[in-house]
Design a protein around this motif. Structure first.
Motif, PDB file in Angstrom:
ATOM      1  N   UNK A 128       0.822  -1.212   0.000  1.00 40.25           N
ATOM      2  CA  UNK A 128       0.000   0.000   0.000  1.00 40.25           C
ATOM      3  C   UNK A 128       0.856   1.262   0.000  1.00 40.25           C
ATOM      4  N   UNK A 129       1.852   1.297   0.883  1.00 36.35           N
ATOM      5  CA  UNK A 129       2.679   2.498   0.990  1.00 36.35           C
ATOM      6  C   UNK A 129       3.570   2.663  -0.237  1.00 36.35           C
ATOM      7  N   UNK A 130       3.981   1.567  -0.838  1.00 34.90           N
ATOM      8  CA  UNK A 130       4.741   1.664  -2.091  1.00 34.90           C
ATOM      9  C   UNK A 130       3.869   2.232  -3.199  1.00 34.90           C
ATOM     10  N   UNK A 131       2.587   1.845  -3.225  1.00 35.94           N
ATOM     11  CA  UNK A 131       1.666   2.382  -4.231  1.00 35.94           C
ATOM     12  C   UNK A 131       1.529   3.896  -4.077  1.00 35.94           C
ATOM     13  N   UNK A 132       1.388   4.371  -2.844  1.00 35.28           N
ATOM     14  CA  UNK A 132       1.308   5.817  -2.617  1.00 35.28           C
ATOM     15  C   UNK A 132       2.620   6.494  -3.000  1.00 35.28           C
ATOM     16  N   UNK A 133       3.743   5.847  -2.682  1.00 31.14           N
ATOM     17  CA  UNK A 133       5.045   6.424  -3.023  1.00 31.14           C
ATOM     18  C   UNK A 133       5.190   6.558  -4.537  1.00 31.14           C
ATOM     19  N   UNK A 134       4.791   5.540  -5.272  1.00 29.22           N
ATOM     20  CA  UNK A 134       4.884   5.604  -6.729  1.00 29.22           C
ATOM     21  C   UNK A 134       4.008   6.721  -7.283  1.00 29.22           C
ATOM     22  N   UNK A 135       2.838   6.909  -6.688  1.00 27.34           N
ATOM     23  CA  UNK A 135       1.971   8.004  -7.120  1.00 27.34           C
ATOM     24  C   UNK A 135       2.658   9.350  -6.896  1.00 27.34           C
ATOM     25  N   UNK A 136       3.391   9.474  -5.783  1.00 31.77           N
ATOM     26  CA  UNK A 136       4.100  10.724  -5.494  1.00 31.77           C
ATOM     27  C   UNK A 136       5.260  10.939  -6.458  1.00 31.77           C
ATOM     28  N   UNK A 137       5.938   9.852  -6.842  1.00 31.31           N
ATOM     29  CA  UNK A 137       7.105   9.973  -7.715  1.00 31.31           C
ATOM     30  C   UNK A 137       6.719  10.251  -9.166  1.00 31.31           C
ATOM     31  N   UNK A 138       5.630   9.642  -9.635  1.00 32.06           N
ATOM     32  CA  UNK A 138       5.275   9.749 -11.055  1.00 32.06           C
ATOM     33  C   UNK A 138       4.453  10.994 -11.377  1.00 32.06           C
ATOM     34  N   UNK A 139       3.713  11.498 -10.389  1.00 29.19           N
ATOM     35  CA  UNK A 139       2.931  12.712 -10.620  1.00 29.19           C
ATOM     36  C   UNK A 139       3.221  13.695  -9.497  1.00 29.19           C
ATOM     37  N   UNK A 151       6.914  15.721   0.273  1.00 27.26           N
ATOM     38  CA  UNK A 151       6.121  14.497   0.148  1.00 27.26           C
ATOM     39  C   UNK A 151       6.937  13.396  -0.517  1.00 27.26           C
ATOM     40  N   UNK A 152       7.604  13.739  -1.608  1.00 23.79           N
ATOM     41  CA  UNK A 152       8.391  12.730  -2.311  1.00 23.79           C
ATOM     42  C   UNK A 152       9.541  12.216  -1.439  1.00 23.79           C
ATOM     43  N   UNK A 153      10.212  13.118  -0.753  1.00 29.16           N
ATOM     44  CA  UNK A 153      11.317  12.703   0.120  1.00 29.16           C
ATOM     45  C   UNK A 153      10.800  11.881   1.296  1.00 29.16           C
ATOM     46  N   UNK A 154       9.654  12.300   1.834  1.00 28.65           N
ATOM     47  CA  UNK A 154       9.072  11.562   2.953  1.00 28.65           C
ATOM     48  C   UNK A 154       8.755  10.134   2.576  1.00 28.65           C
ATOM     49  N   UNK A 155       8.156   9.943   1.408  1.00 27.03           N
ATOM     50  CA  UNK A 155       7.837   8.588   0.966  1.00 27.03           C
ATOM     51  C   UNK A 155       9.098   7.798   0.625  1.00 27.03           C
ATOM     52  N   UNK A 156      10.118   8.480   0.054  1.00 23.58           N
ATOM     53  CA  UNK A 156      11.366   7.786  -0.269  1.00 23.58           C
ATOM     54  C   UNK A 156      12.029   7.247   1.001  1.00 23.58           C
ATOM     55  N   UNK A 157      12.066   8.081   2.042  1.00 23.50           N
ATOM     56  CA  UNK A 157      12.658   7.638   3.306  1.00 23.50           C
ATOM     57  C   UNK A 157      11.787   6.569   3.953  1.00 23.50           C
TER      58      UNK A 157
END
Length: 248
Positions: A128-139, A151-157
């Protein structure tokens, strides 16, 4: 059903608050009952997991509002995430009250069922969290100056935290399967600082960007502050990773 009308984010925030209160309540139980703070059987686990899962659920519910994700899909993912958080904290709390380890415990069929449920739940969290991270990275996320980077850095970490958690479980399972049950309980200590620090970047960095939006500073200054904070957080995570090497 639009994202604004969906009750799911509100329910997720309420659930997160209940998990936080559960953690605080078990802190009171620890103060009254005593016992060790460290180790596989202690009140520390329902305290820290209740607080951590509760805060993370609230943070992810808020932060995902900045993502370019269809409202219905976001609501479904958040609902599953909230249910999974409840299962994880519930299983850990149950085992604490039973006086037995929650993770990597294969002593009885019931303990094995709880341990496997927690492991599967952890896998669901990763997906689930990877799916949200990918959404942040791609858009590019929306929000005030610096929010997209935060947001992008937060999900990456956060992904680093999830990877370290998966590594702890994998190592413990290997030790358990090879007959080293006691060693499995103590095998995760070396990655715990890295795991703990990484999990909450998804709250700390976006919260900083949001608070900076309340200041009279220019967008350029706010972006520089967020960038500096991201660098500091990355250095902290790297330091925890370096510390884990010699400890392992």
């Amino acid at each position: 059903m639009s994202g604004h009308r969906s009750p799911v984010p509100r329910l997720c925030r309420a659930t997160g608050l209940l998990l936080v209160l559960s953690g605080l309540a078990h802190l009171v139980v620890f103060a009254v009952d005593g016992g060790p703070w460290d180790g596989p059987v202690s009140w520390r686990k329902p305290v820290t997991f209740g607080l951590s899962f509760g805060v993370t659920l609230i943070a992810v519910t808020w932060v995902t509002s900045y993502l370019d994700v269809r409202p219905r899909l976001r609501a479904v993912l958040l609902a599953v995430f909230a249910a999974d958080c409840v299962v994880e904290v519930g299983g850990i709390t149950l085992q604490a009250w039973r006086g037995v380890p929650s993770h990597l415990n294969m002593e009885t069929s019931f303990d094995t069922a709880v341990s496997m449920t927690l492991a599967v739940g952890g896998g669901v969290l990763v997906v689930l969290l990877t799916a949200f991270a990918l959404a942040a990275f791609f858009r590019r996320p929306t929000g005030p100056a610096g929010m997209a980077l935060a947001v992008r850095s937060g999900f990456a970490v956060l992904l680093v935290g999830l990877a370290s958690g998966a590594a702890m479980i994998a190592r413990g399972v290997v030790l358990t399967r090879t007959g080293h049950q006691e060693a499995a309980y103590h095998s995760t200590a070396w990655l715990k600082p890295l795991h703990g620090v990484s999990l909450h970047a998804v709250l700390v960095l976006p919260l900083l960007a949001r608070l900076l939006a309340l200041t009279p500073w220019s967008e350029a200054v706010r972006r520089r502050v967020v960038t500096a904070a991201v660098c500091c957080y990355a250095a902290t995570v790297a330091g925890a990773g370096v510390w884990a090497g010699p400890t392992y």
